[in-house]
Design an enzyme around this catalytic site. Structure first.
Site, short mmCIF file in Angstrom:
data_model
loop_
_atom_site.label_atom_id
_atom_site.label_comp_id
_atom_site.label_asym_id
_atom_site.label_seq_id
_atom_site.Cartn_x
_atom_site.Cartn_y
_atom_site.Cartn_z
N LYS A 246 4.30 -0.86 15.65
CA LYS A 246 3.41 -2.21 15.14
C LYS A 246 4.01 -3.28 16.08
CE LYS A 246 1.67 -4.51 11.13
NZ LYS A 246 1.81 -4.67 9.87
N SER B 170 -2.97 -4.39 7.72
CA SER B 170 -2.71 -5.09 9.15
C SER B 170 -2.27 -3.97 10.10
CB SER B 170 -1.78 -6.01 8.92
OG SER B 170 -0.48 -5.56 8.59
N SER C 209 -0.41 -2.77 4.05
CA SER C 209 -0.52 -2.42 5.38
C SER C 209 -0.27 -1.29 5.96
CB SER C 209 -0.11 -3.61 6.16
OG SER C 209 -0.80 -4.88 6.06
N1 GLN Z 1 -3.94 -6.96 3.04
C1 GLN Z 1 -2.70 -7.67 2.46
C2 GLN Z 1 -2.55 -8.96 3.00
O1 GLN Z 1 -3.22 -9.54 3.96
C3 GLN Z 1 -1.68 -6.58 2.84
C4 GLN Z 1 -1.19 -6.94 4.15
C5 GLN Z 1 0.27 -6.38 4.44
O2 GLN Z 1 0.54 -5.49 3.70
N2 GLN Z 1 0.93 -6.85 5.63
O3 GLN Z 1 -1.67 -9.76 2.65
#
Ligand code: GLN
Length: 486
Positions: free
Chosen positions: A80, A160, A184
């Protein structure tokens, strides 16, 4: 063996081929780059690392020939793009880091490299890991390969870490790194039909991962099997003196735990989680979860987590408060992008941040700054911390009665790109089942167990007590074995 046969094998199968000299590391990397090239339209990578990958594969082949193979020699891994990689651009999906080349390597990627892994590229993600679809990436959205397989156009891979999940789902890598602040890893794993594991907070070092919500962020992995996830976790876990929140333990024994008998599991179903949101897809997953528990010969236990429904609002206060503070460092002076034509330093800060950040990131910085501001700190941030403590305690009480909890990973199957972007709250609701786990710092995994009526994958989430990471892994392996019998 054809290139696509090679890449579909997974880590265990590829390691066996390498050990028996049936394939070389260079051949494996070539096969993965063929998949990467064939799938460029999915927009999975922000930066491909072809040259580095081939020279590392050659080094792997030399070690294998000399009988000094490292555990991940020749294994293609996607990373990532919020893991700092020395000498390789690291954008976190943002324009503000669009030209940032870190002079250092994150601890987790360093551990992968030291184990011989071949990093094939840096994957697409929501900007600063804020989102559930990869649509907030400055580099455009990723397309979900599981959607393509189901004959559906433009389905989001989740986020994400959507690029990492898609890379593994489309056999562009044998495994991938993600980060999980509120879901995410698990949510994109669910959407793309792969395994996604987030360990207990502190099992992996966060050093060198671009920070979002530091008390919630945790590294983790995507693979196509539970055993492969265990292999990668054995490499990337462990204490790091550079991250004071990493737990002082080095050997978690993920892979060896899978070899031990699971025993009779007590699987918890929490009524408030069932009530948290009922959709056609959650009904399907709950039914699969019960059937799997039966197949596994487990004991089903009813438990209660009364504050479950307060997790989401409390998460979006804590995560955004921490983000507003973490993102203050992007000011055009020390990192990445700097706007031109500013008349003084304040103007330079403002222009840089206005041009450098996307809309979702700006929204979150403003919300987080508000919830930390003098008059509102107690009403929002402090209150959310109290809710967080309560949730943590309720999970702890539930785990007095059961070994793991079963719940859906997501309230819906993967959605179409663009369908959730007009209403941010709709996007935030995607996280209803995943954020409570981060609030309590617990280990959890998403395993693909069934499909939606449209033929899209649906994940089962297995959550365990703090530091019972190997229990979660063992339960996941048992689920994986029981799935075909459903
Ligand atoms: N969708 C969640 C957020 O936007 C989790 C994102 C993540 O785990 N980085 O905060």
């Amino acid at each position: 063996m054809s290139a696509s046969d090679l890449t579909s094998l997974g880590i265990a199968g590829q390691r066996a081929l390498l050990a028996n000299r049936k394939a070389s590391a260079v051949e494996l990397v070539e096969a993965h780059f063929r998949e990467i090239e064939n799938n460029r339209h999915l927009n999975v990578f922000i930066t491909e690392m072809r040259d580095e990958a081939f020279s590392r594969a050659k080094a792997s082949d030399e070690r294998i020939a000399a009988g000094n193979a490292l555990p991940l020699d020749g294994i293609a891994i996607a990373v990532k793009d919020n893991y700092c990689t020395r000498g390789v651009r690291t954008t976190a999906g943002s324009n503000i880091l669009g030209n940032f080349v870190p002079p250092y390597e994150s601890t987790v990627t360093r551990k992968l490299l030291d184990a011989g892994a071949v990093i094939v590229g840096k994957t697409n993600m929501d900007e600063f890991a804020m989102g559930s679809s990869t649509e907030s990436s400055h580099f455009g959205p990723t397309i979900n390969p599981a959607g393509v397989r189901a004959g559906l156009e433009n389905i989001a891979p989740g986020g994400s870490s959507g690029g990492s999940a898609a890379a593994v789902a489309a056999n562009m890598a044998a495994g991938a790194l993600g980060s999980d602040t509120g879901g995410s890893i698990r949510q994109p794993a669910g959407f793309c039909g792969v395994v996604g594991f987030k360990p207990t907070y502190g099992v992996c070092s966060r050093w060198g991962i671009v920070a979002y919500g530091s008390s919630l962020d945790q590294a983790g992995v995507f693979t196509r099997s539970v055993a492969d996830a265990a292999t990668l976790m054995d490499v990337i876990s462990g204490e790091d003196k550079k991250d004071t929140t990493s737990y002082p333990r080095d050997d978690y024994g993920f892979a060896s735990a899978l070899g031990e008998p699971a025993g009779k599991l007590r699987i918890g179903f929490a009524k408030e989680v069932i009530e948290a949101g009922s959709t056609a897809e959650t009904d399907t997953v709950w039914a699969a979860a019960r059937a799997l528990a039966d197949k596994m010969g487990a004991e089903i236990v009813e438990v209660s987590i009364p504050s479950f429904k307060y997790s989401l609002p409390a998460y979006y206060i804590i995560a955004l408060s921490e983000a507003s503070s973490n993102l203050a460092r992007y000011d055009g002076v020390r990192y990445g992008y700097r706007a031109s034509g500013a008349k003084d330093i304040t103007d330079m800060y403002e222009k840089t941040r206005a041009e450098g950040f996307g809309a979702e990131v700006k929204r979150r910085i403003m919300l987080g700054t508000f919830t930390l501001s003098a008059g509102y700190y107690d009403a929002y941030y402090l209150k959310a911390q109290k809710v967080r403590n309560k949730i943590r305690g309720e999970f702890e009480a539930a785990f007095q009665l059961c070994d793991v909890l079963f719940m859906p990973t997501t309230p819906t199957a993967a959605f179409a790109i663009g369908s959730h972007s007009s209403d941010p709250v709709e996007m935030y609701l995607e996280d209803v089942f995943t954020v409570p786990v981060n609030m309590a710092g617990l280990p959890a995994i998403s395993v693909p167990v069934t499909k939606s009526v449209n033929g899209l994958p649906l994940g089962l989430q297995i959550v365990g007590p703090q530091f019972a990471d190997t229990t979660v892994m063992r339960a996941a392996a048992a689920v994986e074995m029981a799935v075909p019998a459903l």
